[in-house]
Design an enzyme around this catalytic site. Sequence first.
Site, PDB file in Angstrom:
ATOM      1  N   LEU A  33       0.809  -1.231   0.000  1.00  0.00           N
ATOM      2  CA  LEU A  33       0.000   0.000   0.000  1.00  0.00           C
ATOM      3  C   LEU A  33       0.843   1.282   0.000  1.00  0.00           C
ATOM      4  O   LEU A  33       0.346   2.342   0.372  1.00  0.00           O
ATOM      5  CB  LEU A  33      -1.009   0.011   1.168  1.00  0.00           C
ATOM      6  CG  LEU A  33      -2.034  -1.127   1.132  1.00  0.00           C
ATOM      7  CD1 LEU A  33      -2.990  -1.026   2.319  1.00  0.00           C
ATOM      8  CD2 LEU A  33      -2.846  -1.101  -0.176  1.00  0.00           C
ATOM      9  N   THR A 118       8.834  -3.994 -19.224  1.00  0.00           N
ATOM     10  CA  THR A 118       8.580  -2.658 -19.764  1.00  0.00           C
ATOM     11  C   THR A 118       9.333  -2.385 -21.066  1.00  0.00           C
ATOM     12  O   THR A 118      10.424  -2.946 -21.296  1.00  0.00           O
ATOM     13  CB  THR A 118       8.992  -1.595 -18.720  1.00  0.00           C
ATOM     14  OG1 THR A 118       9.049  -0.305 -19.340  1.00  0.00           O
ATOM     15  CG2 THR A 118      10.368  -1.875 -18.147  1.00  0.00           C
ATOM     16  N   TYR A 142      15.448   2.564 -14.238  1.00  0.00           N
ATOM     17  CA  TYR A 142      14.173   1.840 -14.327  1.00  0.00           C
ATOM     18  C   TYR A 142      14.295   0.693 -15.331  1.00  0.00           C
ATOM     19  O   TYR A 142      13.940  -0.456 -15.040  1.00  0.00           O
ATOM     20  CB  TYR A 142      13.036   2.794 -14.732  1.00  0.00           C
ATOM     21  CG  TYR A 142      11.727   2.074 -14.918  1.00  0.00           C
ATOM     22  CD1 TYR A 142      11.193   1.321 -13.885  1.00  0.00           C
ATOM     23  CD2 TYR A 142      11.043   2.111 -16.135  1.00  0.00           C
ATOM     24  CE1 TYR A 142      10.006   0.631 -14.048  1.00  0.00           C
ATOM     25  CE2 TYR A 142       9.854   1.429 -16.301  1.00  0.00           C
ATOM     26  CZ  TYR A 142       9.340   0.687 -15.253  1.00  0.00           C
ATOM     27  OH  TYR A 142       8.170   0.000 -15.427  1.00  0.00           O
ATOM     28  N   LYS A 146      14.519  -3.473 -14.462  1.00  0.00           N
ATOM     29  CA  LYS A 146      13.494  -4.381 -15.014  1.00  0.00           C
ATOM     30  C   LYS A 146      14.144  -5.453 -15.892  1.00  0.00           C
ATOM     31  O   LYS A 146      13.708  -6.599 -15.910  1.00  0.00           O
ATOM     32  CB  LYS A 146      12.454  -3.580 -15.809  1.00  0.00           C
ATOM     33  CG  LYS A 146      11.456  -2.856 -14.923  1.00  0.00           C
ATOM     34  CD  LYS A 146      10.485  -3.848 -14.288  1.00  0.00           C
ATOM     35  CE  LYS A 146       9.332  -3.175 -13.585  1.00  0.00           C
ATOM     36  NZ  LYS A 146       8.288  -4.121 -13.174  1.00  0.00           N
ATOM     37  N   ASN A 171       3.006   2.166 -22.846  1.00  0.00           N
ATOM     38  CA  ASN A 171       2.480   3.135 -21.873  1.00  0.00           C
ATOM     39  C   ASN A 171       1.077   2.751 -21.415  1.00  0.00           C
ATOM     40  O   ASN A 171       0.087   3.015 -22.107  1.00  0.00           O
ATOM     41  CB  ASN A 171       2.512   4.539 -22.472  1.00  0.00           C
ATOM     42  CG  ASN A 171       3.934   5.060 -22.557  1.00  0.00           C
ATOM     43  OD1 ASN A 171       4.781   4.456 -23.216  1.00  0.00           O
ATOM     44  ND2 ASN A 171       4.224   6.159 -21.884  1.00  0.00           N
ATOM     45  N   PHE A 209       7.985  17.963 -22.060  1.00  0.00           N
ATOM     46  CA  PHE A 209       9.439  17.795 -22.038  1.00  0.00           C
ATOM     47  C   PHE A 209       9.998  17.568 -23.442  1.00  0.00           C
ATOM     48  O   PHE A 209      10.047  16.438 -23.917  1.00  0.00           O
ATOM     49  CB  PHE A 209       9.816  16.627 -21.123  1.00  0.00           C
ATOM     50  CG  PHE A 209       9.375  16.820 -19.694  1.00  0.00           C
ATOM     51  CD1 PHE A 209       9.643  18.014 -19.018  1.00  0.00           C
ATOM     52  CD2 PHE A 209       8.676  15.828 -19.016  1.00  0.00           C
ATOM     53  CE1 PHE A 209       9.238  18.206 -17.696  1.00  0.00           C
ATOM     54  CE2 PHE A 209       8.270  16.002 -17.706  1.00  0.00           C
ATOM     55  CZ  PHE A 209       8.550  17.192 -17.045  1.00  0.00           C
ATOM     56  N   ARG A 222       4.768   7.936 -28.094  1.00  0.00           N
ATOM     57  CA  ARG A 222       4.618   6.757 -27.249  1.00  0.00           C
ATOM     58  C   ARG A 222       3.448   5.923 -27.756  1.00  0.00           C
ATOM     59  O   ARG A 222       2.584   6.405 -28.498  1.00  0.00           O
ATOM     60  CB  ARG A 222       4.333   7.157 -25.795  1.00  0.00           C
ATOM     61  CG  ARG A 222       5.510   7.829 -25.088  1.00  0.00           C
ATOM     62  CD  ARG A 222       6.611   6.827 -24.775  1.00  0.00           C
ATOM     63  NE  ARG A 222       7.718   7.445 -24.062  1.00  0.00           N
ATOM     64  CZ  ARG A 222       8.733   8.071 -24.652  1.00  0.00           C
ATOM     65  NH1 ARG A 222       8.767   8.179 -25.981  1.00  0.00           N
ATOM     66  NH2 ARG A 222       9.703   8.588 -23.933  1.00  0.00           N
TER      67      ARG A 222
HETATM   68  N1  UFG Z   1       5.740  13.954 -20.419  1.00  0.00           N
HETATM   69  C1  UFG Z   1       5.702  15.326 -20.494  1.00  0.00           C
HETATM   70  N2  UFG Z   1       5.361  16.025 -19.381  1.00  0.00           N
HETATM   71  C2  UFG Z   1       5.088  15.417 -18.188  1.00  0.00           C
HETATM   72  C3  UFG Z   1       5.133  13.996 -18.137  1.00  0.00           C
HETATM   73  C4  UFG Z   1       5.468  13.312 -19.273  1.00  0.00           C
HETATM   74  O1  UFG Z   1       5.951  15.929 -21.544  1.00  0.00           O
HETATM   75  O2  UFG Z   1       4.810  16.114 -17.208  1.00  0.00           O
HETATM   76  C5  UFG Z   1       6.091  13.195 -21.641  1.00  0.00           C
HETATM   77  C6  UFG Z   1       7.357  12.384 -21.456  1.00  0.00           C
HETATM   78  O3  UFG Z   1       8.478  13.162 -21.749  1.00  0.00           O
HETATM   79  C7  UFG Z   1       7.104  11.259 -22.434  1.00  0.00           C
HETATM   80  C8  UFG Z   1       5.591  11.067 -22.452  1.00  0.00           C
HETATM   81  O4  UFG Z   1       5.083  12.267 -21.913  1.00  0.00           O
HETATM   82  O5  UFG Z   1       7.514  11.627 -23.702  1.00  0.00           O
HETATM   83  C9  UFG Z   1       5.136   9.921 -21.602  1.00  0.00           C
HETATM   84  O6  UFG Z   1       5.735  10.046 -20.326  1.00  0.00           O
HETATM   85  P1  UFG Z   1       5.295   9.170 -19.078  1.00  0.00           P
HETATM   86  O7  UFG Z   1       6.111   9.636 -17.904  1.00  0.00           O
HETATM   87  O8  UFG Z   1       3.817   9.178 -18.953  1.00  0.00           O
HETATM   88  O9  UFG Z   1       5.700   7.710 -19.483  1.00  0.00           O
HETATM   89  P2  UFG Z   1       7.119   7.157 -19.955  1.00  0.00           P
HETATM   90  O10 UFG Z   1       7.048   7.058 -21.432  1.00  0.00           O
HETATM   91  O11 UFG Z   1       8.279   7.881 -19.390  1.00  0.00           O
HETATM   92  O12 UFG Z   1       7.160   5.811 -19.160  1.00  0.00           O
HETATM   93  C10 UFG Z   1       6.162   4.904 -19.320  1.00  0.00           C
HETATM   94  C11 UFG Z   1       5.988   4.047 -18.086  1.00  0.00           C
HETATM   95  C12 UFG Z   1       7.145   3.154 -17.907  1.00  0.00           C
HETATM   96  C13 UFG Z   1       7.461   2.464 -19.159  1.00  0.00           C
HETATM   97  C14 UFG Z   1       7.702   3.457 -20.216  1.00  0.00           C
HETATM   98  C15 UFG Z   1       8.060   2.854 -21.523  1.00  0.00           C
HETATM   99  O13 UFG Z   1       5.878   4.845 -16.955  1.00  0.00           O
HETATM  100  O14 UFG Z   1       6.822   2.210 -16.929  1.00  0.00           O
HETATM  101  O15 UFG Z   1       6.502   4.163 -20.397  1.00  0.00           O
HETATM  102  O16 UFG Z   1       8.331   3.905 -22.379  1.00  0.00           O
HETATM  103  F1  UFG Z   1       8.586   1.746 -19.012  1.00  0.00           F
END
Ligand code: UFG
Length: 332
Positions: A33, A118, A142, A146, A171, A209, A222
Amino acid sequence: MKILLTGGAGYVGSACLRWLLHHGHDPIAYDNLVEGNVAAVPDASNRLIVGDIAESDCLAQVLREHRIEVVMHFAALASVPDSIADPESYYRANVLGTKSVLDAMRTAGVRKILFSSTAATYGFHSEMPLREDSPQLPETPYGTTKLAAEWLIKDYTRAYGLGYTLLRYFNASGADFDGEHGEDRRHESHLIPLIFQVALGRREKLLIFGGDYPTSDGTCVRDYVHTEDLAQAHQLAAESVEPGMGRTYNMGSGTGVTVLEVLRACEEAVGRPIPHEIVGRRSGDPGVLIASPEKIVRELGWSPRFSDIREIVLTAWKWHQRHPRGYRQDGT
Ligand code: UFG
């Protein structure tokens, strides 16, 4: 089947638990939790055991007492930026945690495991879509933790006669259809919940970003896969895994969507513009990640229902509207 889900009160784990319950299985969540929520587990007094995967002996006892046939191992830390800032926690939770789960299974004589891996294990690639045999070159703690967990599972399988299925999520996104269950972490770093937190006035604006990636609009691409589709894949994998067998599947829709396209889909769902600003790149982010899900479709007959980001974010928006402060608004 009697199935134990480590991390079964978390976002993907609880979606799978609810799905399994509705498809004739007998699932139990084992969750500390820290990120999970009691309210995400139906009939929690019978179906949730509060415990940590680090406590291998306790977990072994639970596996024995409940005559568990299959373990689904979801429990993990799963934020790319946090893993870069604090790798120690990620090695402890994701590598040592997986070893502890495997040791508990050996002690209790449970021989089948499904593992939440992942797309981050692939790292940076220029050729898309990614297949299961694409090189794994993770760029962040990460991803490395994994991948190390995947190796642990493969080595234990060879030596101790387990059977495994590795499911490499792209994702994970979306919420259940009635808007009762969705994505809610204590420290949120994922795109879609952050966009809706801005829409609900909980944050001032979304920071995007990077606007200089070699993609159609300069933002990252993604592959968003709905948790209900992930849940169906887990059911199919659990029903077909056998000791001595090792399989790996990509879990994505096969469709790439940019961050700005996700934002536009969310604005469409909400019905108004959502404040945002394009800032510098986030460390560890590959420009493009798209799955080829062809293998699991062919081998297990996986039939995902969601391929359109607009449909996915509609389910997520319903959850965020109904629970604007997440599960904890009612103290659970
Ligand atoms: N992003 C932004 N602003 C934010 C958050 C995210 O622009 O505030 C962008 C990131 O740069 C990225 C996309 O949105 O390009 C997706 O980001 P997430 O953080 O939602 O997800 P990630 O792609 O980093 O990671 C996710 C999962 C992981 C997995 C990964 C595989 O969290 O567990 O996808 O790519 F491994």
